[in-house]
Design an enzyme around this catalytic site. Structure first.
Site, PDB file in Angstrom:
ATOM      1  N   SER A  82       0.821  -1.212   0.000  1.00 53.94           N
ATOM      2  CA  SER A  82       0.000   0.000   0.000  1.00 53.94           C
ATOM      3  C   SER A  82       0.856   1.263   0.000  1.00 53.94           C
ATOM      4  O   SER A  82       1.940   1.298   0.607  1.00 53.94           O
ATOM      5  CB  SER A  82      -0.901   0.007   1.238  1.00 53.94           C
ATOM      6  OG  SER A  82      -1.566   1.247   1.377  1.00 53.94           O
TER       7      SER A  82
ATOM      8  N   TYR B 184      -2.141   0.407  10.111  1.00 50.91           N
ATOM      9  CA  TYR B 184      -2.355  -0.257   8.818  1.00 50.91           C
ATOM     10  C   TYR B 184      -1.121  -0.083   7.936  1.00 50.91           C
ATOM     11  O   TYR B 184      -0.576  -1.061   7.402  1.00 50.91           O
ATOM     12  CB  TYR B 184      -3.593   0.310   8.117  1.00 50.91           C
ATOM     13  CG  TYR B 184      -3.661  -0.068   6.654  1.00 50.91           C
ATOM     14  CD1 TYR B 184      -3.951  -1.379   6.271  1.00 50.91           C
ATOM     15  CD2 TYR B 184      -3.395   0.877   5.655  1.00 50.91           C
ATOM     16  CE1 TYR B 184      -3.981  -1.734   4.932  1.00 50.91           C
ATOM     17  CE2 TYR B 184      -3.425   0.518   4.315  1.00 50.91           C
ATOM     18  CZ  TYR B 184      -3.725  -0.782   3.949  1.00 50.91           C
ATOM     19  OH  TYR B 184      -3.745  -1.138   2.632  1.00 50.91           O
TER      20      TYR B 184
ATOM     21  N   LYS C 220     -17.319  -1.945   0.777  1.00 46.99           N
ATOM     22  CA  LYS C 220     -16.280  -1.397   1.648  1.00 46.99           C
ATOM     23  C   LYS C 220     -16.767  -0.265   2.540  1.00 46.99           C
ATOM     24  O   LYS C 220     -16.043   0.197   3.418  1.00 46.99           O
ATOM     25  CB  LYS C 220     -15.092  -0.917   0.806  1.00 46.99           C
ATOM     26  CG  LYS C 220     -14.380  -2.043   0.061  1.00 46.99           C
ATOM     27  CD  LYS C 220     -13.149  -1.558  -0.665  1.00 46.99           C
ATOM     28  CE  LYS C 220     -12.043  -1.198   0.310  1.00 46.99           C
ATOM     29  NZ  LYS C 220     -10.783  -0.842  -0.379  1.00 46.99           N
TER      30      LYS C 220
END
Length: 319
Positions: A117, A141, A179
């Site tokens: 990411s 994250y 999502k």
């Protein structure tokens, strides 16, 4: 057989769709369908089997030969909620699970392609390069993704099979509906307009610029890297930073709306919100990836057409 973890999710289901187009149907989907609505992403796809993510993990840890004749593993499964601060959960789900799966693939010499990411870059104000000096995640994250990238950097030196990480920037497109708040700003603005609301942007959104990439481009990159046996960690973005204001303008034009409501940045995001992302694609291009990427306006209009099938072309383009 091809294994796709997170196969019922956003990018995973799009990978399966493209594999089907290439006549791959022997596909094992690994996922967690506690959020049952995700089934709709794979209901129309041709797969050979489904297994829960924890059952899969236990199976490969207990018996490395539990699954046979595996051509590749596309590891898309992860917690992608950037507001999740349960570090124990995040590190087990995103980091340790990925290590377990990579180690299994290395033992079997199975090509392993995984999702990293752009969150690893944090407050980077220039085009990000896949180097440590650019990496400073803002949340757990991003850290979970960076730590696994670092594990890969050590492991890849002696690996006898493909390991390939793709650092996704802001991905948008088909199959992200489930999502909820983590769906793209493009999806949210469209939904707000369709429910009769004025689309909402944070105050100062002309200064918030992100690299948006269409999910079809992500899948194209990923399958090309697999087919060409390319190893390494690569930025996967468009190479262009676009402001949220520009995004909203394109969507408003599509819907022939004019009003935007500006709201303050929530307190829980202050200091943890990436205001700028842009992928440096030099490494990806040097790998040989030859295809052009959709510009943001073209991609948004294609996605809007998919989200709004009843709006005729003449209505979309009328001044």
């Amino acid at each position: 057989m091809v294994i796709v973890t997170g196969g019922a999710g956003f990018i995973g289901s799009n990978i399966i769709h493209s594999l089907n187009e290439k006549n791959y149907t022997d596909i094992l989907v690994v996922d967690n369908l506690k959020k049952g609505i995700k089934f709709s992403n794979i209901a129309h796809l041709n797969i050979s089997d489904y297994i829960d993510k924890e059952v899969f993990r236990i199976s490969i840890l207990q018996n490395k030969y539990f699954f046979r004749n595996i051509e590749a593993v596309f590891h898309e499964g992860a917690c992608t909620d950037t507001t999740e601060w349960n570090g124990k959960y995040m590190m087990d789900n995103n980091y340790q699970y990925s290590k377990d799966l990579l180690d299994w693939c290395l033992q079997r010499r199975i090509p392993f392609l995984y999702a990293s990411s752009a969150a690893v870059y944090g407050h980077c104000h220039t085009a990000s390069i896949e180097e440590s000096e650019y990496e400073s995640p803002l949340n757990i994250y991003g850290y979970s993704k960076l730590l696994f990238d670092q594990y890969v950097r050590k492991t890849i030196k002696t690996a006898e099979s493909q390991i390939c990480g793709c650092r996704y920037f802001n991905v948008y497109g088909e199959n992200e509906t489930y999502k909820n708040r983590m769906a793209s700003i493009i999806f949210h603005l469209d939904q707000q307009i369709k429910t009769g609301k004025d689309p909402q942007l944070f105050i100062g959104s002309h200064n918030f610029k992100r690299d948006f990439i269409y999910v079809k481009d992500i899948v194209s990159i990923k399958l090309w890297l697999w087919e060409n046996n390319v190893s390494g960690i690569f930025n996967c973005g468009s190479g262009t930073a676009t402001s949220f204001q520009e995004i909203a303008t394109t969507i408003l034009e599509f819907h022939q709306k004019h009003e935007i409501q500006y709201i303050p940045l929530p307190e829980n995001l202050k200091g943890f919100y990436q205001e700028f992302t842009k992928a440096n694609l030099t490494k990806l291009r040097k790998s040989g990836y030859p295809r052009s990427l959709k510009n943001i306006k073209t991609g948004i209009l294609e996605y809007m057409t998919w989200l709004n099938p009843t709006i005729k072309h003449s209505e979309k383009t009328r001044e």
